[in-house]
Scaffold this active site. Sequence first.
Site, PDB file in Angstrom:
ATOM      1  N   ASP A 296     112.722  19.854  -4.656  1.00 35.72           N
ATOM      2  CA  ASP A 296     113.845  19.410  -4.569  1.00 35.72           C
ATOM      3  C   ASP A 296     114.975  20.190  -3.974  1.00 35.72           C
ATOM      4  O   ASP A 296     114.920  21.518  -4.150  1.00 35.72           O
ATOM      5  CB  ASP A 296     114.441  18.729  -5.773  1.00 35.72           C
TER       6      ASP A 296
ATOM      7  N   GLU B 120     114.062  20.238 -10.332  1.00 36.67           N
ATOM      8  CA  GLU B 120     114.486  21.407 -10.702  1.00 36.67           C
ATOM      9  C   GLU B 120     116.129  21.682 -11.025  1.00 36.67           C
ATOM     10  O   GLU B 120     116.490  22.162 -11.973  1.00 36.67           O
ATOM     11  CB  GLU B 120     113.926  22.790 -10.067  1.00 36.67           C
TER      12      GLU B 120
HETATM   13 ZN   LIG Z   1     115.830  26.988  -6.792  1.00 34.78          ZN
END
Ligand SMILES: [Zn+2]
Length: 387
Positions: A76, A138
């Site tokens: 992401d 993340e």
């Molecule tokens: Zn990163």
Amino acid sequence: MHPTRDTTLEILSDLIGFPTVSADSNLALIDYVAEYLGKLGASVHTFRDPGGTKANIFATIGPEVDGGIVLSGHSDVVPVTDQVWSSDPFGMRIAEGKAYGRGTCDMKGFIAAALAMAPHYARCELKRPVHFAFTYDEEVGCLGAQALMHELALLPFKPAVCIIGEPTEMRIIEGHKGCCEYTVTFSGLEGHGSQPDLGVNAVEYAVRYVTRLMELREVLKRRSPEGSRFDPPWTSLQIGRLSGGVAHNVIPGLAHLDWEMRPVQNGDADFVKREIAAYVKDDLLPAMRAISKDADISTEIIGEVDGLEPVPESEALKIVAELTGANGADLVAFGTEAGLFQKLGISTVVCGPGSIEQAHKPDEFIALDQIDQCLVMLDKLTAKLTG
Ligand SMILES: [Zn+2]
């Protein structure tokens, strides 16, 4: 026949073309990676998130045995909203020795380099497996990696080492603090200011809660690990926002508190959570509920990202130091998924191409020589996998 920088850039261009902003699906990217690695004969597993719109991927080249080396990254990227870019953030552009695009350094550059090396690993007689672990979410609290850890714990084999390719300009990072954020809601009972005993003053209970946190903060300083290189060396804790109430003469029925801590060791976060929960259960709630049985204190976890604790005999550090020629490792202020792998008993360091300076900014880029350095490291890794 080693992959060139060109192969990496072709793959990177494809990866940048998937606008995998954390709020949106990453499935198209995961499908792309799964197909690519599957064609090379890798054993590929994808795991959907509960909503079914995102997935983690875990793939293995080589024997499915203990002792493998994980190359890990998050798929992401942060949004480009309100940022002014010189060109399409989701169309890679190369100029003056740099590749521009959202995610080039954070951290699709590393993923592209790892994928570009995969055909080479697949051609070699690997004694030790190499794993590819790419996650979702993340940037919004390491949610994907937390889910992936449950899957990894169920594997019949256990990887030994993990390299997280976050942008460190190929320096080795052996530690970073964790980050835990909470919002606490105090629900009391409104009333007239002239009769405080008939209400439950949510703001006053919030203040008592804050006071307890500030006492615990002092205890945390005394718990600082011997020789800690963090700055400050202990687990820090601070109150970010406290709000509640409407006027001088009204007993506030509601208060909100935002607070955070940055643990240098996992035990610290557990300690604070245990102590504050006991204080709520034994002191605050009984006092509040003596007046109003509906009174409550509820805690929302905004994020709990484990820290990466530096350890003396780190296999990951030893291996990556040999590969990069680094002599020593640093600590950084930003968080990664590394602590989660470490918690699973996998020796982990952070080392990847590009600079955190460019992450999350408009015109994000990765310098092409950083990609070259990363490819050198991944190429040398072959000897660790075959030897
Ligand atoms: Zn990163």
